[in-house]
Design a protein around this motif. Structure first.
Motif, PDB file in Angstrom:
ATOM      1  N   UNK A   8     -21.261 -17.292 -15.425  1.00  0.00           N
ATOM      2  CA  UNK A   8     -20.870 -15.955 -14.967  1.00  0.00           C
ATOM      3  C   UNK A   8     -20.821 -14.963 -16.116  1.00  0.00           C
ATOM      4  N   UNK A   9     -20.597 -15.462 -17.356  1.00  0.00           N
ATOM      5  CA  UNK A   9     -20.576 -14.540 -18.493  1.00  0.00           C
ATOM      6  C   UNK A   9     -21.963 -14.426 -19.137  1.00  0.00           C
ATOM      7  N   UNK A  10     -22.974 -14.968 -18.429  1.00  0.00           N
ATOM      8  CA  UNK A  10     -24.341 -14.834 -18.946  1.00  0.00           C
ATOM      9  C   UNK A  10     -24.634 -15.700 -20.155  1.00  0.00           C
ATOM     10  N   UNK A  11     -23.913 -16.828 -20.294  1.00  0.00           N
ATOM     11  CA  UNK A  11     -24.177 -17.717 -21.432  1.00  0.00           C
ATOM     12  C   UNK A  11     -24.925 -18.982 -21.044  1.00  0.00           C
TER      13      UNK A  11
ATOM     14  N   UNK B  69     -15.976 -24.917 -16.679  1.00  0.00           N
ATOM     15  CA  UNK B  69     -16.826 -24.639 -17.841  1.00  0.00           C
ATOM     16  C   UNK B  69     -18.177 -24.086 -17.383  1.00  0.00           C
ATOM     17  N   UNK B  70     -18.784 -24.732 -16.373  1.00  0.00           N
ATOM     18  CA  UNK B  70     -20.095 -24.276 -15.890  1.00  0.00           C
ATOM     19  C   UNK B  70     -20.003 -22.847 -15.361  1.00  0.00           C
ATOM     20  N   UNK B  71     -18.959 -22.585 -14.557  1.00  0.00           N
ATOM     21  CA  UNK B  71     -18.817 -21.253 -13.959  1.00  0.00           C
ATOM     22  C   UNK B  71     -18.594 -20.204 -15.040  1.00  0.00           C
ATOM     23  N   UNK B  72     -17.718 -20.510 -16.013  1.00  0.00           N
ATOM     24  CA  UNK B  72     -17.430 -19.549 -17.080  1.00  0.00           C
ATOM     25  C   UNK B  72     -18.699 -19.185 -17.840  1.00  0.00           C
TER      26      UNK B  72
ATOM     27  N   UNK C 110     -28.330 -26.141 -21.903  1.00  0.00           N
ATOM     28  CA  UNK C 110     -28.082 -25.632 -20.565  1.00  0.00           C
ATOM     29  C   UNK C 110     -26.587 -25.751 -20.243  1.00  0.00           C
ATOM     30  N   UNK C 111     -26.067 -24.728 -19.569  1.00  0.00           N
ATOM     31  CA  UNK C 111     -24.627 -24.640 -19.309  1.00  0.00           C
ATOM     32  C   UNK C 111     -24.120 -25.845 -18.515  1.00  0.00           C
ATOM     33  N   UNK C 112     -24.926 -26.277 -17.520  1.00  0.00           N
ATOM     34  CA  UNK C 112     -24.508 -27.398 -16.691  1.00  0.00           C
ATOM     35  C   UNK C 112     -24.342 -28.665 -17.508  1.00  0.00           C
ATOM     36  N   UNK C 113     -25.177 -28.826 -18.527  1.00  0.00           N
ATOM     37  CA  UNK C 113     -25.097 -30.015 -19.372  1.00  0.00           C
ATOM     38  C   UNK C 113     -23.842 -29.990 -20.243  1.00  0.00           C
TER      39      UNK C 113
END
Lengths: 487, 76
Positions: A440-443, A434-437, A450-453
């Motif tokens: 890497x797609x700029x989201x 999920x974090x990588x997706x 935050x994406x990591x959360x």
């Protein structure tokens, strides 16, 4: 003497003194694998403090925090927010980690997973995540060193050349000294940084504005929106603040080097007592932020926010002082980079390569491979540092999003009997994907979070769900130490 | 593993509420305190207040640990 020569020779001198301290500390101890990685588990309160607190004083503190204050404004407050909270988390988690470490003679974070969950594949996966996330962190340090030399040489030395010099220094530093030398070099580094932060954090606002209050008043008149979230950004608002603070507070001690630093302590009580007082050490952070804010009005047209601290120091003070600040900065880059590279190299050799590819390796062979990996990983970090141009804080957030995914496995592993190997495995992989997706797609941030959360939430949910669906397991920490030797 | 005591957990939650979840209440410039914007002042204050909370949590854990040791002594 030209200002370049003055500044650069002072930087070189400071780096030399730091390295000498490391070599001296090392020369009094025989280096086997356990001494090299966890200092023979004999560190008292002061050395553990220096090793752990040393990790928060990195280039990120020095150039990154001021850089974000300059370029983003309000969102930089997340750094002041997560600092005390990560020690609150460590208060509850690390003494238990230490206890398991002593009982099962653990040397690394992956060892912890291997013993708790009885799977060398899970451990190898943890090691891989650690190594991959450490790369942007080490890259950040090299980039910082490059910036310092670039500014201190008044542009005469190109950042690439500077980074190559930094690469040689860091690699040789790690090779010779091991974790004990690094802890002692931290003494010099922290003293210098403390002095530098106190001095420039107070002096710079005074020189240009007549004080910290007037400086803020000037910003509040010229750019009031810069002082609150989302500052100069569009999407780093309150939801982002909460999610990033939580992710970093839970993620900080999941960095393999910070996690393993707890094994160096002589007792669990040392870790708990350190956790109580360590927030005080982050008092330098707001000072760095002050410098970044001052630069906003004094030097409004910098191309790169990460340069703001060095640029304003160069404009305000004589060359020898720039040399001292640069030297402090160089050590704050090298010492953490050394720990990061050392940890990543050991993880790779001991928890990834030996158990999966070459089970017959002896300890001295693992140590030899780890030293080879020091070179490989430093080269990789150097390559990335030269190739990419992301801000220092963004690099760190990238690594955090990854290591934070190890938190459910550690916390549930310590406090829950129901969590299972498959659960942790599934959750961790989901989190990373999920974090990588998203990233890497700029989201990142996605819908203000935050994406990591977001990844961490998915991770917890999947870990819990799969654990409940799989049969109950006995925790490795309830077995006697002889039954579950770490590899 | 032994779970931490309730008192320590509650004390540990205070900093989380103060510097994390309540952000929309304090993220503003006025009132300025000692010349600092309110959000900046608030966070700096909690760098000092967090150790106070955790010192309390430390005392809780310490008391409980000595309690369990006495129990073990009794069993013997």
């Amino acid at each position: 003497m030209s200002p370049t020569v003055v500044a650069l020779s002072i930087i070189t001198g400071i780096v030399a003194v730091g390295s000498l301290a490391a070599f001296y500390a090392k020369s009094r101890h025989k280096m086997d694998l356990e001494q090299w990685t966890v200092g023979g588990r004999g560190f008292g309160m002061v050395l553990v403090w220096l090793l752990m607190a040393g990790e928060i004083y990195t280039t990120f503190t020095f150039l990154g925090a001021s850089g974000w204050a300059y370029s983003r404004g309000g969102p930089v407050l997340y750094i002041l927010g997560y600092q005390p909270l990560m020690y609150v988390v460590s208060f509850f988690v690390l003494p238990h980690v230490w206890e398991a470490g002593r009982k099962y003679r653990l040397q690394s974070q992956a060892d912890f997973f291997e013993v708790r969950y009885g799977s060398k594949y899970l451990a190898a996966c943890v090691a891989l995540i650690g190594v991959v996330c450490l790369l942007p962190y080490a890259q950040l340090q090299l980039k910082g060193l490059g910036l310092i030399v670039q500014v201190a040489s008044y542009g005469a030395i190109r950042p690439t050349t500077a980074m190559i010099v930094a690469f040689v220094l860091v690699a040789s530093f790690v090779f010779v000294s091991g974790v004990r030398g690094v802890a002692w070099a931290s003494v010099i580094k922290d003293l210098l940084l403390l002095f530098a932060a106190l001095f420039i954090g107070i002096a710079i606002p005074h020189i240009y504005f007549g004080g910290i209050g007037p400086m803020f008043a000037a910003i509040a008149r010229a750019k009031p929106e810069h002082l609150v979230m989302p500052g100069a950004t569009k999407d780093l608002g309150h939801a982002w603040y909460i999610s990033s603070v939580l992710m970093t507070a839970f993620g900080f001690f999941m960095w393999p080097q910070n996690f393993a630093a707890s094994f160096t302590a002589r007792s669990g009580k040392i870790l708990r007592r350190n956790a109580v007082f360590m927030p005080l050490y982050s008092i330098t952070m707001p000072l760095m932020v002050l410098v970044g804010f001052s630069a906003l009005l004094v030097l409004p047209k910098l191309s790169n926010g990460d340069l703001s601290l060095l640029a304003i120091v160069r404009q305000t003070f004589p060359a020898w002082f720039l040399g001292i600040i640069g030297g402090a900065g160089a050590l704050t880059a090298m010492v953490p980079a050394a720990i990061q590279i050392l940890t990543a190299a050991t993880l790779f050799a001991k928890n990834l390569c030996r158990p999966i590819l070459a089970p017959s390796m002896t300890d001295p062979e693992v140590a030899k491979l780890a030293k080879l990996m020091v070179l490989v990983l430093t080269s990789a970090a150097l390559y990335l540092a030269i190739q990419t141009s992301v801000s220092l804080v963004s690099l760190l957030l990238l690594g955090y999003a990854g290591v934070a995914q190890l938190f459910p496995g550690v916390a549930l592993g310590l406090f829950s009997r129901r969590v299972t190997t498959s659960g942790v495995f599934a959750g961790m992989v989901t989190g990373i994907v999920v974090a990588a997706l998203l990233m890497l797609t700029g989201h990142d941030p996605y819908r203000g979070l935050s994406a990591g959360f977001i990844a961490l939430c998915f991770n917890f949910a999947v870990t819990g769900l799969v654990s409940v669906l799989t049969p109950v397991q006995v925790s490795g920490f309830e077995k006697p130490a002889t039954a579950v030797a770490a590899s | 593993m032994k779970r931490p005591s309730l008192g320590a957990i509650l004390l540990g939650l205070i900093p989380f509420i103060a510097v994390c979840f309540s952000v929309s209440l304090w993220d503003r410039i006025s009132p300025t305190v000692f010349g600092l914007p309110f959000n900046f002042f608030w966070l700096v204050a909690w760098i000092v207040l967090t150790p106070l909370c955790m010192w309390g949590a430390y005392r809780f854990e310490l008391r409980r640990e000595s309690g369990t040791e006495n129990q073990k002594g009794g069993e013997r």
